[in-house]
Each structure stands twice: as C-alpha cells, then as structure tokens.
Enzyme design. Structure first.
Site, mmCIF file in Angstrom:
data_model
loop_
_atom_site.group_PDB
_atom_site.id
_atom_site.type_symbol
_atom_site.label_atom_id
_atom_site.label_comp_id
_atom_site.label_asym_id
_atom_site.label_seq_id
_atom_site.Cartn_x
_atom_site.Cartn_y
_atom_site.Cartn_z
ATOM 1 C CE LYS A 1 -15.323 0.427 -2.501
ATOM 2 N NZ LYS A 1 -15.310 1.712 -2.365
ATOM 3 C CE LYS B 1 -10.487 -9.850 -3.934
ATOM 4 N NZ LYS B 1 -9.790 -9.447 -2.863
ATOM 5 C CE LYS C 1 -4.475 -1.428 1.698
ATOM 6 N NZ LYS C 1 -5.539 -1.306 2.609
#
Ligand code: TRP
Length: 338
Positions: A204, A201, A115
C-alpha cells in the site's frame, strides 16, 4: 480446537492482503466453525503502537480493516471478530508473561532486529516486548492453532516457550495454565508482488497506484491495471520451470492460480504458448468476477461507522468472556491477590 489469529490494521487494503492472510482466515472459519471449533480473529491495534504511528490513522485503519474482513467473508456471527484495545485481558496477560519471557529470547527475534535496525537504543520498549503481547494474544484463549505467515513462525515458537516455562514454573503438571499452540502456515503462502516490479511485494505504500489492485478498485480500473502490468515479450511457458528468471510473468500466473483455486502448473496447462495479449484479459476478467462482489460490500460497509463499531463491540464482549478463566488462572498461579 480453537483458532486464534491477529492482523495489524492497515488502510487501503489490496489484493496482496486478501490473498495473503484474509482469504486463509475465511477458509479456516468456513472449515472449522462447521465442526464446532471457535475462531477468534482480531485487529492487533495494540501492536500497532510499537512503531511511530498516527493516532487518527490508527482508528480509521482499524475500522477499514474490519470492513475488509467482513466484506471478504469473515462472518461476525460465526467468528469472534474484535480489536485488542477493547479486551484489556491482552495487555494484562502480557504483563504477567513479562515475568516469564527472557531478555535473551526476545533479543533473538529477527523481527525485532529488523525493525529496530541499528538504532536499538531509540526503539520503543513495546517493539521489544511485541512478541510477548503476541504470546498473550493466543495463550489467553487456549489457542490450539494459529494461522500465520512464515515470518511469524519464530514468534509462535516463542509463545510456546513462554507457555511451557510458565506451566513448569507456576502450574502443576496435571493442571497446566496454558495450551501450547501450533502454527498453521499456509502451504504456498501466496506472495503477491507489485504489478510494476516482480521483485517487490505488492504494497500500500508503493507510490504508484498502478502497482497494486486495491480492494476498492472498480472493474475498469482492475482491467486497466492488469493491462498495464509489466511483463516480458515472451509467451507463457508450458511448464513452471519456464518462469525461472521471469518474476513479472511468475507473479501474474501466481495471481491467476490463487484466484482460480488451481496451481501454476494448472494455469500453464491452459495458457502455455499464449502471449500476454491473451492472458491478461483472462486474468482481468477473473479478478473482476472474484473481487467485484467483495469490493461492492467493502465500499458500502467502510462508510458505515456505526455498523463497524457494533461488530467490534459485539466481538469484544464475546472475547472478554472467553478470556476470563485463563486470565484468572494466570493471576492465581503467580500468587497475585485480587
Ligand atoms: N505479529 C503479527 C503480524 O504482524 C500479528 C499478530 C499479532 C498475530 N498478534 C498475533 C498473529 C497473534 C497471530 C497471533 O502479522
């Protein structure tokens, strides 16, 4: 037995969220509360501020996630359902554990490395100490079992290391402050992929709404999305090996298997040799029959802000009470006068 797990609040919940974490939480609740265990499930809203975020969105997502969890079967009477921000003991214990966690341990965390990327200097301190908050989340309640995805295993090992070092350094052997928690990784942690691309994957944030089945989708929309899902021209194989190199076919079969409570072999025993013209309507029907009741509850509950806030307030009250003895013991062990 005490089960504790957290999930970051996101909006626009989809099939991937349901088959990933939520369904597993419900199964553990149903199985373990009947045997007298306590399940604590929380929205990790404090973790959410470790990355750039939109404050208005965070509140909305937190409530939406509660609506989704309850609609999918988390029962606030049997499980303790709350958000971290209403239980200050999480942040307090994190600070106490910051004295025990080592820079070197945190530097090895793969989520931190992923990240933060190349810009470590620009990453938030919260992102770096994220795993210490996660350790506090579970140690605070003497968790024995923590259901998580494979990607969180390293954070759980860190929680154990922190607990062990704290107990060693500050507690006597016969009265440890913290319980060492065991991760529970679901056997075939369902990886649900995009309906448009079997190698990405379901997410959203995919710009195409056709790539995912949202928890709010109605029956027609679900049927449409399944019908339009990307596939290949071959019929379904009769054995799992035949799905090799066919990510889209594998994904649809996987979704069918998880929703039907069977496995890939079971689905192929039934549908092997058939084309998608036959398989897709069957998959659509299955999805509609399983999701429709949850979707109906979800659409209603997400509009009822007062009900959602009441659920969170009640859960937080129970969590605050459960946290007291461990937090007191941690302060005392460190010699802090209060
Ligand atoms: N880090 C977890 C995730 O991203 C969420 C989480 C926060 C969590 N605290 C936790 C999971 C404690 C289990 C236990 O999925």
């Amino acid at each position: 037995m005490r089960i504790v797990s957290g999930i970051q609040p996101t909006g626009n919940l989809h099939l991937g969220n349901y088959l990933g974490a939520i369904r597993n939480w419900v199964a553990m609740q149903d199985e373990w509360t009947a045997r007298g265990a306590t399940c604590l499930y929380f929205l990790a809203d404090l973790h959410a501020i470790s990355m750039p975020h939109d404050p208005a969105g965070l509140g909305a997502n937190t409530r939406e996630m509660v609506a989704a969890l309850v609609s999918c079967g988390i029962d606030p009477d049997r499980s303790i359902l709350f958000n971290q921000a209403q239980v200050p003991a999480h942040a307090e214990l994190q600070w106490l554990l910051n004295g025990t966690a080592r820079m070197g341990w945190l530097n090895r965390m793969t989520q931190w490395k992923d990240k933060a990327g190349k810009n470590r200097e620009g990453a938030s301190v919260a992102l770096f100490t994220y795993p210490v908050l996660q350790a506090a989340d579970v140690l605070l309640y003497q968790a024995t079992h923590v259901p998580v995805g494979e990607d969180q295993k390293q954070h759980l090992e860190l929680a154990r290391d922190i607990a062990q070092k704290f107990n060693n350094d500050f507690a006597s052997e016969d009265a440890p402050v913290f319980t060492l928690p065991d991760p529970i990784i679901p056997p075939e942690a369902a990886r649900i992929m995009s309906l448009r691309d079997g190698s990405a994957k379901m997410s959203k944030s995919d710009p195409s709404d056709m790539s995912r089945i949202n928890l709010v989708d109605d029956a027609d929309t679900i049927m449409q999305k399944v019908k339009k899902a990307k596939t290949d021209p071959e019929p379904l194989p009769s054995e799992a090996e035949g799905l090799e190199g066919r990510p889209e076919a594998r994904n649809l079969v996987g979704i069918y298997a998880t929703m039907a409570g069977t496995d890939v072999a079971g689905v192929l025993a039934q549908f092997g040799g058939q084309g998608f013209g036959q398989f897709k309507p069957a998959l659509g029907d299955l999805l509609v029959s399983k999701l429709a009741p949850m979707a109906a509850r979800y659409r209603e509950l997400r509009e009822d802000r007062a009900a959602l806030d009441a659920i969170l307030a009640r859960g937080a009250e129970k969590a605050r009470a459960l946290a007291v003895p461990t937090l007191d013991a941690a302060y005392a062990a460190l010699g802090l006068v209060r």
